[in-house]
Design a protein around this motif. Structure first.
Motif, PDB file in Angstrom:
ATOM      1  N   SER A 277    -127.424   1.370-101.728  1.00 17.13           N
ATOM      2  CA  SER A 277    -126.464   0.548-102.635  1.00 17.13           C
ATOM      3  C   SER A 277    -125.831   0.114-101.370  1.00 17.13           C
ATOM      4  N   VAL A 278    -125.334  -1.360-101.251  1.00 15.63           N
ATOM      5  CA  VAL A 278    -124.310  -1.999-100.720  1.00 15.63           C
ATOM      6  C   VAL A 278    -122.467  -1.306-101.115  1.00 15.63           C
ATOM      7  N   HIS A 279    -122.395  -1.223-100.333  1.00 14.72           N
ATOM      8  CA  HIS A 279    -120.959  -0.470-100.387  1.00 14.72           C
ATOM      9  C   HIS A 279    -119.581  -1.680 -99.519  1.00 14.72           C
ATOM     10  N   LEU A 280    -119.244  -2.576-100.371  1.00 11.93           N
ATOM     11  CA  LEU A 280    -118.141  -2.849 -99.913  1.00 11.93           C
ATOM     12  C   LEU A 280    -116.496  -2.696-100.321  1.00 11.93           C
ATOM     13  N   GLY A 281    -116.039  -2.408 -98.882  1.00 12.33           N
ATOM     14  CA  GLY A 281    -114.670  -1.635 -99.893  1.00 12.33           C
ATOM     15  C   GLY A 281    -113.605  -2.483 -99.819  1.00 12.33           C
ATOM     16  N   ALA A 282    -111.886  -2.597-100.264  1.00 12.65           N
ATOM     17  CA  ALA A 282    -111.570  -3.454-100.835  1.00 12.65           C
ATOM     18  C   ALA A 282    -110.538  -4.224 -99.802  1.00 12.65           C
ATOM     19  N   ARG A 283    -110.478  -3.919 -99.099  1.00 11.86           N
ATOM     20  CA  ARG A 283    -109.524  -3.945 -97.321  1.00 11.86           C
ATOM     21  C   ARG A 283    -110.516  -5.821 -96.599  1.00 11.86           C
ATOM     22  N   VAL A 284    -111.831  -5.151 -96.952  1.00  9.68           N
ATOM     23  CA  VAL A 284    -112.618  -5.798 -95.668  1.00  9.68           C
ATOM     24  C   VAL A 284    -112.619  -7.444 -96.284  1.00  9.68           C
TER      25      VAL A 284
END
Lengths: 291, 173
Positions: free
Chosen positions: A69-76
């Motif tokens: 999976s790709v994980h994209l954090g909240a602050r990106v």
């Protein structure tokens, strides 16, 4: 020019941030880029007692690959999306949407998660994420849950996120080998524009050479960003031809429920859904069959 | 509501201030630091006139909370000329190409353009237009602005070649 007063909490870790949200809920809002929140607070359309700033919370700015999976954090931020090499392969339609997103100074501040959290039907990061099959990871003091994008939005600016919950990440499966994405934003000008219609698609090609999976997401043509399910059903199991793509595109135009406003009439939006679904599906399919 | 302490550098000078949580960077720059070169345009992140650099990247100071600059470097239009008063090549180019009419948007346009040239010293015209699209001018139009940015890029290249004998694009003279 001053925002109304609010109490500001600046947690340094995720548990601290979640505790702050729980302590002050429901009169609390998380603050990442603030490009929407700031404007709404100052304009008076929104009031909140406590703001939980996420600037100092470590670990929320990561984009990584994790168990397929790709994980994209909240602050990106949208600017981070344009800089991240992983996303060129694992989220090309999201990268494309970031390129069309406002202008450089806004992209440095605005976050992808914020674009989702705001719940606008014209949030341009949403259709690509929905077409990629993304889910929203919501964390609170009480636990973690993952909500598919399709189930996250309830109505214009209304989502299932509870006041004590924080979107900590967006997550989607790395697109399979024989898949292709496409994105199209129709605005009244090239930059700094709110979408009239926004379309994102993902197609997967099966071993028999036909289309084995299709996701078509439509922005700005319903109270929330929607999937064009009937159009997708037309495509799955078939080798795509111009006439079949045309049928699916007409189906998508039937499925949406646009309003008319200063940016375009309802009839124009519906017609553009047909044109742009046809265009994006054709583009993705051509990429798959190597045209 | 209580004040928070922020430590930052402004145009190279270290500063420390106490700011309110709802105080905007734009207000701090103009009212507290008296750096009035940064303009208040729309106040809602649409026009780009209040653009400043934070850690070398462009931001709209009407959307950024002052508290967010803690520990960071802020640069405004007042900070880009040489200490002896020699103008930045972009400032020169805006004059040379008459890319100014009323001038209110000029600081925002120059700071936006500077961020582009810092990252990409030899942009094509299309890249300049794409990059500058979020910063609005309502009187003179953009043809002169685009020419000025391209002209500044060119003169910065020449200056660079002059002082280093190498060009950014790798083509030595």
């Amino acid at each position: 020019m001053m925002s109304p007063e609010f109490n500001l909490v600046l947690p340094e870790s995720l548990p601290e941030a979640l505790a702050a949200l729980a302590d002050h809920a429901p009169d609390v809002a998380p603050w990442a880029g603030g490009t929407n929140l700031q404007v709404d607070l100052r304009g008076g359309s929104y009031r909140v007692g406590t703001v939980v700033g996420l600037d100092r919370v470590a670990g929320l700015d990561e984009i990584r690959r994790e168990n397929g999976s790709v994980h994209l954090g909240a602050r990106v931020t949208l600017a981070d999306v344009l800089r991240e090499p992983l996303l060129k392969e694992a989220g090309p339609s999201l990268v494309e949407s970031a390129w069309h997103f406002a202008g450089a100074p806004i992209r440095n501040l605005a976050t992808v998660a914020g674009n989702v959290a705001y719940g606008s039907p014209a949030g341009d990061a949403v259709p690509p994420l929905m077409a990629l099959g993304a889910e929203v990871v919501l964390e609170s003091k009480g636990g973690t849950r993952a909500v598919p994008m399709e189930g996250f939005f309830m109505h214009v600016r209304k989502t299932v996120r509870q006041p004590d919950e924080l979107i900590t990440a967006l997550r989607w499966p790395v697109p399979p080998t024989h898949s292709a994405e496409a994105f199209y934003k129709l605005g009244l000008r090239k930059g700094d524009a709110i979408s009239v219609v926004c379309v994102a698609v993902q197609l997967v090609r099966g071993e028999d050479g036909g289309c084995s999976q299709a996701r078509i997401a439509l922005g700005a043509v319903a109270p929330i960003v929607i999937r064009a399910h009937e159009a997708e059903i037309k495509l799955v199991g078939e080798a795509l031809t111009p006439s079949l793509i045309g049928e699916a595109a007409r189906e998508a135009a039937e499925e949406c429920s646009p309003i008319g406003d200063i940016r375009g009439s309802a009839a124009y939006r519906r017609r553009m859904v047909e044109v742009l679904v046809s265009r994006t599906v054709t583009q993705a399919w051509n990429e798959l069959v190597g045209v | 509501m209580e004040k928070h302490r922020v430590t930052f550098t402004i145009n190279g000078q270290p500063r420390e201030l106490w700011v309110w949580p709802n105080q905007l960077l734009l207000n701090v720059l103009r009212d507290k630091l008296e750096l009035t070169g940064t303009k208040y345009g729309c106040g809602i992140g649409e026009c780009g006139l209040c653009t400043v650099h934070i850690d070398g990247q462009p931001y709209m100071s009407c959307l950024e909370l002052a508290i967010a600059i803690d520990g960071r470097e802020v640069e405004t239009i007042e900070g880009i000329a040489e200490p002896d008063g020699t103008l930045h090549p972009l400032q020169e180019a805006f004059l040379d190409h008459a890319a100014v009419q009323c001038g209110y948007c000029t600081p925002g346009l120059i700071m936006t353009a500077k961020a582009l040239l810092d990252e990409n010293p030899t942009p094509a015209e299309e890249e300049v237009r794409d990059w500058m699209r979020g910063t609005l001018c309502r009187c003179t139009g953009y043809a002169g602005v685009v020419r000025a940015v391209l002209g500044a890029a060119e003169s910065m290249q020449k200056e660079y070649v002059h002082s280093n004998g190498k060009r950014h694009d790798g083509l030595d003279e």
